[in-house]
Design an enzyme around this catalytic site. Structure first.
Site, PDB file in Angstrom:
ATOM      1  N   GLU A 119      93.352  37.909  29.198  1.00  0.00           N
ATOM      2  CA  GLU A 119      92.620  37.542  27.987  1.00  0.00           C
ATOM      3  C   GLU A 119      91.474  38.517  27.765  1.00  0.00           C
ATOM      4  OE1 GLU A 119      89.774  34.112  28.029  1.00  0.00           O
ATOM      5  OE2 GLU A 119      90.855  33.606  29.861  1.00  0.00           O
ATOM      6  N   LYS A 121      87.973  40.208  27.431  1.00  0.00           N
ATOM      7  CA  LYS A 121      86.735  39.935  28.167  1.00  0.00           C
ATOM      8  C   LYS A 121      85.552  40.021  27.204  1.00  0.00           C
ATOM      9  CE  LYS A 121      84.115  41.541  32.184  1.00  0.00           C
ATOM     10  NZ  LYS A 121      82.850  41.814  31.471  1.00  0.00           N
ATOM     11  N   ASP A 123      81.912  40.195  25.808  1.00  0.00           N
ATOM     12  CA  ASP A 123      80.674  40.790  26.302  1.00  0.00           C
ATOM     13  C   ASP A 123      79.532  39.833  25.998  1.00  0.00           C
ATOM     14  OD1 ASP A 123      78.909  42.563  27.385  1.00  0.00           O
ATOM     15  OD2 ASP A 123      78.828  43.886  25.654  1.00  0.00           O
ATOM     16  N   TYR A 231      86.837  29.957  30.103  1.00  0.00           N
ATOM     17  CA  TYR A 231      87.955  30.693  30.685  1.00  0.00           C
ATOM     18  C   TYR A 231      88.393  30.190  32.053  1.00  0.00           C
ATOM     19  CZ  TYR A 231      83.943  33.104  32.832  1.00  0.00           C
ATOM     20  OH  TYR A 231      82.766  33.390  33.485  1.00  0.00           O
ATOM     21  N   LYS A 320      88.647  47.586  32.181  1.00  0.00           N
ATOM     22  CA  LYS A 320      87.501  47.953  31.347  1.00  0.00           C
ATOM     23  C   LYS A 320      87.882  49.025  30.343  1.00  0.00           C
ATOM     24  CE  LYS A 320      84.049  46.314  31.704  1.00  0.00           C
ATOM     25  NZ  LYS A 320      82.839  46.413  32.508  1.00  0.00           N
ATOM     26  N   CYS A 417      58.128  65.537  47.807  1.00  0.00           N
ATOM     27  CA  CYS A 417      58.233  64.285  47.063  1.00  0.00           C
ATOM     28  C   CYS A 417      57.314  64.340  45.853  1.00  0.00           C
ATOM     29  CB  CYS A 417      57.863  63.103  47.958  1.00  0.00           C
ATOM     30  SG  CYS A 417      57.779  61.527  47.069  1.00  0.00           S
ATOM     31  N   CYS A 420      54.322  61.442  46.710  1.00  0.00           N
ATOM     32  CA  CYS A 420      53.385  61.520  47.844  1.00  0.00           C
ATOM     33  C   CYS A 420      53.271  62.924  48.425  1.00  0.00           C
ATOM     34  CB  CYS A 420      53.783  60.538  48.931  1.00  0.00           C
ATOM     35  SG  CYS A 420      55.312  60.987  49.802  1.00  0.00           S
ATOM     36  N   CYS A 435      62.773  61.402  50.657  1.00  0.00           N
ATOM     37  CA  CYS A 435      61.370  61.426  51.058  1.00  0.00           C
ATOM     38  C   CYS A 435      61.287  60.629  52.360  1.00  0.00           C
ATOM     39  CB  CYS A 435      60.474  60.790  49.996  1.00  0.00           C
ATOM     40  SG  CYS A 435      58.777  60.535  50.572  1.00  0.00           S
ATOM     41  N   CYS A 440      55.466  55.975  51.232  1.00  0.00           N
ATOM     42  CA  CYS A 440      55.474  56.503  49.863  1.00  0.00           C
ATOM     43  C   CYS A 440      55.429  55.325  48.892  1.00  0.00           C
ATOM     44  CB  CYS A 440      56.728  57.334  49.647  1.00  0.00           C
ATOM     45  SG  CYS A 440      56.844  58.070  48.001  1.00  0.00           S
TER      46      CYS A 440
END
Length: 683
Positions: A119, A121, A123, A231, A320, A417, A420, A435, A440
């Site tokens: 069936e 789907k 959204d 469903y 999908k 990084c 930091c 990092c 951090c």
């Protein structure tokens, strides 16, 4: 008084008649899309019912059609524990992947063929409806699958949802599940009103529907004209549950619930593939958004046999649709720091609408992906919402580079990084940059947020904003500092937006989290590669943090389903002195360090068991979980190390293999007898 009693009885009979008529015509209009009377006639019936209930308030009942919009504005939503988890679905993206899913089911269940139900789907937002004695008692969101939000009052405003079903035909209690959505016409009407009022427009129907359901004022929800398609049957009490998905849909339709008119059952997987592929082309024909097709094994008995893996059923998947794409300018490439220290490049885009959502940020995954796609700052790029959710940069539009090459800049991963300034490291020359500084700020903030999240320590009210704010201000420098917050009440009260009630609720949640079992603590600690299923297996096997810390790498790797990568990640985490210190601090604050069941020494300790065939007493997942909790190991194939094969009806190649090498085969009843001989007293 006699006259009053007679009037009341006459009013009661009239109210019952009117309610029956109103429910009938609501069902014809909102569920069947086949009204028998005009709006003015319906309004007259409804108005008459309202008038009588106003004169005789003692006749008002919760399931009356007049009570759809009622109740005071809520301060917050209560949490609902789902009796059975509301699972998420795995995805396939084309016909070949759907056929591969079908073949996996064949192999796992050892069946030649089976029917599937397909069936579209929708959204929307997944919800659960519980009925008791024929009346709607609880409506909830899916939430994290285990717990959702109680939005009963808001769901009662949706006219497609029956407030009552035939009590004689319905079981004493049952749950049905479905998807709430906003029709496209309603979404456009709502945005037209907002445009006229000079208000910002909503970006897509799904998010607008979700926001509408989570309004604290139910009258706002009622004004949004949401709709629903059911469903699935979740569970039933004292009733023979329909034996198939197709029969379950028929039962729900007969009970007055709205179901999809586009469901089809197929005996042949190629026909199911054709159905799914046809909806890719037909998706715009519907008055609401769909993002795929759900494919389910029809036979409920076979569903139970297949069970679940992680939080996804083996017996269902989502086909999908291809992601929608758009082209826009890439303004910049920046880097974020995750809770494990991973540095992830992301694209800063000229805002563009993709698949109905406004996108200005998109993932680039890692430095190798940026290089492989040859994406450059100032490029025009193709953006898609992968799986309709996560914005992603697909690649550059190279034809648009002519005459602009001087503007384009290649991206290079930073040596330090960006937050930091700690030197960045790469493990084993792979694509991931880290990092290594555990202090951090974004690492700490995201670790704290993860620690408090659902499925982990479940500290409600300690979300992303709270974690970031308290980390930035220095209140929290590690997860154990959460438990020191009650000692800093006066300092916290000085912060804007934090008052006594907020802290009282937060402290209550923090205190409750101390009792979470070891399995949730292991998830909360954010150990690499350790998710919910792995954490449960480890916690059940070792039973306590002390036993886990004392375990060798080989012992951890010996747990069924734990491979060398996961075992090494656990061992590395537990060998780190800073982690050991943090765990010690948590224990010092009273955080629980054991689990409900200690498998060592259990009645099945040392036994290696394979399960096959159709089991009647438990689902496949339930029997495997029981074996693990009682100390046994579950493996997927029969070998000379197998203690015995527990075989339900059928068994196929595993039974044949056991007989070939002389492995003992126990029926379901013999397995239960074996458990009882070992001292098990469960049901």
């Amino acid at each position: 008084m006699a006259t009053d009693a007679a009037d009341l009885e006459a009013a009661r009979l009239k109210v019952e008649e009117l309610r029956s008529l109103v429910r009938y015509h609501e069902h014809r209009y909102h569920v069947l899309n086949d009204p028998e009377i005009g709006d003015s006639e319906f309004d007259a019936l409804y108005r008459e019912l309202v008038d009588i209930e106003e004169r005789y308030p003692e006749l008002v009942t919760p399931d009356s059609p007049t009570q759809r919009v009622g109740g005071a504005v809520a301060e917050a939503f209560d949490v609902v524990e789902h009796r059975e988890p509301m699972l998420s679905l795995g995805n396939v993206f084309d016909g070949d992947e759907l056929r591969a899913w079908y073949e996996r089911v064949q192999r796992f269940a050892e069946v030649e063929a089976f029917a599937v139900v397909c069936e579209p789907k929708i959204d929307g937002l997944a919800i659960s409806l519980v009925y008791e004695q024929g009346r709607l008692s609880v409506g909830a969101t899916r939430g994290d699958g285990l717990r959702g939000e109680d939005i009963t009052t808001n769901l009662r405003t949706i006219r497609a949802i029956p407030l009552a079903v035939d009590g004689d035909a319905a079981p004493p209690a049952f749950e049905v599940r479905g998807e709430v959505f906003m029709p496209q016409a309603e979404f456009e009407r709502l945005n037209a009103e907002r445009a006229e009022a000079g208000e910002a427009l909503y970006m897509n129907a799904r998010n607008t529907a979700a926001g509408s359901l989570r309004q604290l004022d139910p009258s706002v929800t009622a004004s949004r004209r949401l709709d629903l398609v059911l469903y699935q049957i979740g569970w039933m009490e004292q009733a023979d549950r329909p034996a198939s998905q197709s029969a379950a849909l028929e039962w729900m339709r007969a009970a007055g619930f709205p179901t999809s008119p586009y469901v089809e059952r197929f005996e042949d997987i190629d026909e199911a593939v054709a159905f799914c592929e046809a909806w890719v082309r037909r998706r715009d024909e519907l008055p609401y958004a769909i993002d795929g097709v759900v494919v389910k094994v029809d036979d409920v008995g076979l569903q139970r046999q297949l069970g679940i893996v992680g939080r996804e059923p083996r017996w269902a998947t989502a086909f999908k649709f291809p992601a929608e794409q758009a082209v826009t300018r890439l303004r910049d490439i920046q880097v974020s720091v995750g809770r494990t220290g991973v540095l992830t490049p992301f694209a800063v885009l000229e805002p563009v609408v993709v698949g109905g959502a406004r996108v200005s940020i998109a993932t680039l995954h890692n430095a190798d992906q940026v290089a492989a796609k040859d994406v450059r700052i100032a490029d025009d790029v193709i953006v898609q919402r992968a799986g309709e959710v996560i914005p992603e940069v697909v690649g550059p539009v190279r034809s648009r580079r002519e005459g602009r090459r001087a503007e384009l800049r290649k991206f290079e991963m930073p040596d330090h990084c960006p937050v930091c300034a700690t030197p960045v490291v790469q493990e084993g020359g792979g694509p991931a940059h880290y990092c290594p500084n555990p202090r951090c700020p974004p690492r700490v903030a995201r670790s704290v947020e993860h620690f408090a999240s659902r499925g982990a320590m479940d500290i409600e009210g300690f979300g992303e904003q709270m974690a970031a704010r308290l980390t930035e201000l220095g209140f929290v420098e590690g997860v154990a500092d959460i438990y020191a917050l009650p000692e800093r009440r006066e300092e916290l009260l000085e912060l804007d937006g934090i008052g006594d009630k907020t802290l009282d609720r937060l402290y209550e949640q923090i205190e409750a989290s101390k009792g979470r079992p070891l399995r949730q603590l292991l998830v909360a600690l954010g150990i690499r590669h350790v998710g919910g299923e792995t954490a449960r297996d480890v916690a059940v096997h070792f039973g306590s943090m002390d036993a886990l810390r004392d375990a060798s790498l080989q012992e951890i790797e010996g747990i069924d389903g734990i491979g060398p990568v996961v075992a090494q990640a656990l061992r590395d985490y537990l060998d780190d002195n800073e982690n050991v210190e943090e765990i010690g601090r948590l224990a010092g604050y009273g955080v629980r360090m054991d689990d409900e069941v200690t498998a060592r020494g259990g009645p099945l300790d040392g036994e290696i068991i394979v399960v096959t065939g159709r089991i009647e007493r438990w689902s496949r997942n339930e029997v495997e979980r029981l074996i693990k909790e009682l100390g046994g190991r579950v493996t997927g194939s029969v070998s000379k190390q197998t203690s015995y094969l527990m075989a339900g009806e059928g068994g196929g190649s595993k039974r044949a293999r056991a007989e070939e090498i002389g492995t003992e085969v126990l029926s379901e009843d013999e397995f239960v007898a074996h458990l009882r001989e070992r001292g098990w007293d469960g049901e």
